[in-house]
Scaffold this motif. Structure first.
Motif, mmCIF file in Angstrom:
data_model
loop_
_atom_site.group_PDB
_atom_site.id
_atom_site.type_symbol
_atom_site.label_atom_id
_atom_site.label_comp_id
_atom_site.label_asym_id
_atom_site.label_seq_id
_atom_site.Cartn_x
_atom_site.Cartn_y
_atom_site.Cartn_z
ATOM 1 N N LEU A 21 0.722 -1.393 -0.136
ATOM 2 C CA LEU A 21 -0.164 -0.027 0.027
ATOM 3 C C LEU A 21 0.923 1.282 0.054
ATOM 4 N N ALA A 22 2.039 1.157 0.810
ATOM 5 C CA ALA A 22 2.829 2.237 0.703
ATOM 6 C C ALA A 22 3.553 2.650 -0.799
ATOM 7 N N ARG A 23 3.965 1.485 -1.402
ATOM 8 C CA ARG A 23 4.586 1.859 -2.562
ATOM 9 C C ARG A 23 3.387 2.045 -3.629
ATOM 10 N N ILE A 24 2.374 1.765 -3.713
ATOM 11 C CA ILE A 24 1.218 2.050 -4.153
ATOM 12 C C ILE A 24 1.045 3.492 -4.542
ATOM 13 N N PHE B 33 -1.024 5.225 9.992
ATOM 14 C CA PHE B 33 -2.184 4.622 10.679
ATOM 15 C C PHE B 33 -3.375 4.850 9.577
ATOM 16 N N LEU B 34 -3.650 6.089 9.137
ATOM 17 C CA LEU B 34 -4.834 6.333 8.385
ATOM 18 C C LEU B 34 -4.823 5.593 7.146
ATOM 19 N N GLN B 35 -3.503 5.485 6.414
ATOM 20 C CA GLN B 35 -3.418 4.501 5.376
ATOM 21 C C GLN B 35 -3.415 2.925 5.746
ATOM 22 N N ASN B 36 -3.400 2.407 6.796
ATOM 23 C CA ASN B 36 -3.516 1.374 7.079
ATOM 24 C C ASN B 36 -4.276 1.095 8.248
ATOM 25 N N PRO B 37 -5.791 1.261 8.170
ATOM 26 C CA PRO B 37 -6.749 0.912 9.158
ATOM 27 C C PRO B 37 -6.927 -0.615 9.253
ATOM 28 N N ASP B 38 -7.108 -0.815 10.631
ATOM 29 C CA ASP B 38 -7.373 -2.194 10.984
ATOM 30 C C ASP B 38 -6.367 -3.335 10.789
ATOM 31 N N ILE B 39 -5.065 -2.640 10.656
ATOM 32 C CA ILE B 39 -3.782 -3.431 10.369
ATOM 33 C C ILE B 39 -3.048 -3.471 11.561
ATOM 34 N N ILE C 223 8.528 4.734 9.190
ATOM 35 C CA ILE C 223 8.441 6.160 9.547
ATOM 36 C C ILE C 223 9.883 6.897 9.717
ATOM 37 N N TRP C 224 10.558 6.113 10.347
ATOM 38 C CA TRP C 224 11.990 7.016 10.981
ATOM 39 C C TRP C 224 13.173 6.401 9.825
ATOM 40 N N GLY C 225 12.935 5.271 8.968
ATOM 41 C CA GLY C 225 13.660 4.897 8.007
ATOM 42 C C GLY C 225 14.829 4.083 8.243
ATOM 43 N N TYR C 226 14.894 3.498 9.689
ATOM 44 C CA TYR C 226 15.977 2.769 10.119
ATOM 45 C C TYR C 226 15.583 2.098 11.387
ATOM 46 N N GLU C 227 16.339 0.957 11.725
ATOM 47 C CA GLU C 227 15.991 0.224 12.916
ATOM 48 C C GLU C 227 16.544 0.631 14.236
ATOM 49 N N PHE C 228 15.769 0.764 15.201
ATOM 50 C CA PHE C 228 16.365 1.146 16.558
ATOM 51 C C PHE C 228 16.843 -0.312 17.169
ATOM 52 N N GLU C 229 17.850 -0.134 18.190
ATOM 53 C CA GLU C 229 18.325 -1.661 18.647
ATOM 54 C C GLU C 229 17.599 -1.914 20.085
#
Length: 221
Positions: free
Chosen positions: A108-111, A159-165, A176-182
């Motif tokens: 959905l994000a890529r679309i 969240f608005l783009q992915n309801p009920d997920i 959202i932040w584009g990287y992984e937190f340890e």
């Protein structure tokens, strides 16, 4: 409404993609072979095509070559993982290339990215009395504008783009932040709390214990 053609000969995968598109607020049709895909896309009725490569009759590469003149954006969804195949698809004019299996939220994000790039994407997201303008980067609740930080805005939009997920903290951090937190999820929790408080979504943006969060769809109680 945005209309998307799914070109996929595996019935179960096609139905899964269609269900994902419905969650994203898109209309879709399914086609299971390359020859019919060309006919559908030549009609000019579709805003985007999700195209498999290994198809009966005509492969996805050939389909793209046949319809490229119509400027229908195409995202390849395929099990073909070789870099050479990806390069070929992109050089033929595909907007994106995703490897199966993939997650619904990523699709959905890529679309959304492809549609916005082709000026066909949603410019506003509406959820009850909230109106989010993606271009102006504003959030309005009823008659008043809300003050959100850039990251709070991104959290709300996701969240608005992915309801009920059910969205894990790791997924939110990555998307959202584009990287992984340890081992650090406090950042997500703080931003979600702020979004809840500012938008009044305390009872709709719910916590899933030991996992993350889910925004319940409109009308669901």
């Amino acid at each position: 409404m945005i209309r998307i053609l799914i070109v996929e000969d595996d019935e179960n995968i096609a139905k899964m993609i269609a269900a994902t598109l419905t969650m994203g607020g898109y209309q879709s049709d399914i086609c299971d072979n390359g020859m019919d895909a060309v006919k559908h896309l030549d009609s000019g009725e579709y805003d985007l095509a999700l195209l498999d490569i290994m198809l009966p009759g005509m492969d996805g590469f050939s389909v793209l070559q046949q319809v490229s003149a119509r400027q229908t954006p195409v995202i390849f969804l395929t099990a073909m993982q070789d870099v050479s195949d990806k390069v070929k698809g992109l050089r033929l004019g595909a907007e994106d290339y995703m490897i199966k299996p993939f997650e619904a939220v990523e699709l959905l994000a890529r679309i959304e990215v492809v549609l916005r790039r082709s000026n066909k994407g949603k410019k506003e997201l509406v959820y009850e009395d909230l109106v989010v303008n993606l271009d102006a980067h504003t959030v309005k609740k009823g008659d008043r504008f809300l003050s959100l930080t850039p990251k709070e805005f991104d959290v709300l939009v996701f969240f608005l783009q992915n309801p009920d997920i059910a969205l894990t903290r790791e997924r939110l951090l990555s998307s959202i932040w584009g990287y992984e937190f340890e081992g650090e999820s406090r950042t997500v929790d703080i931003h979600v709390q702020q979004v809840r408080r500012k938008t009044g979504l305390q009872n709709r943006l719910i916590t899933i214990p030991k996992l993350g969060y889910r925004l319940e769809s409109q009308g669901r109680r």
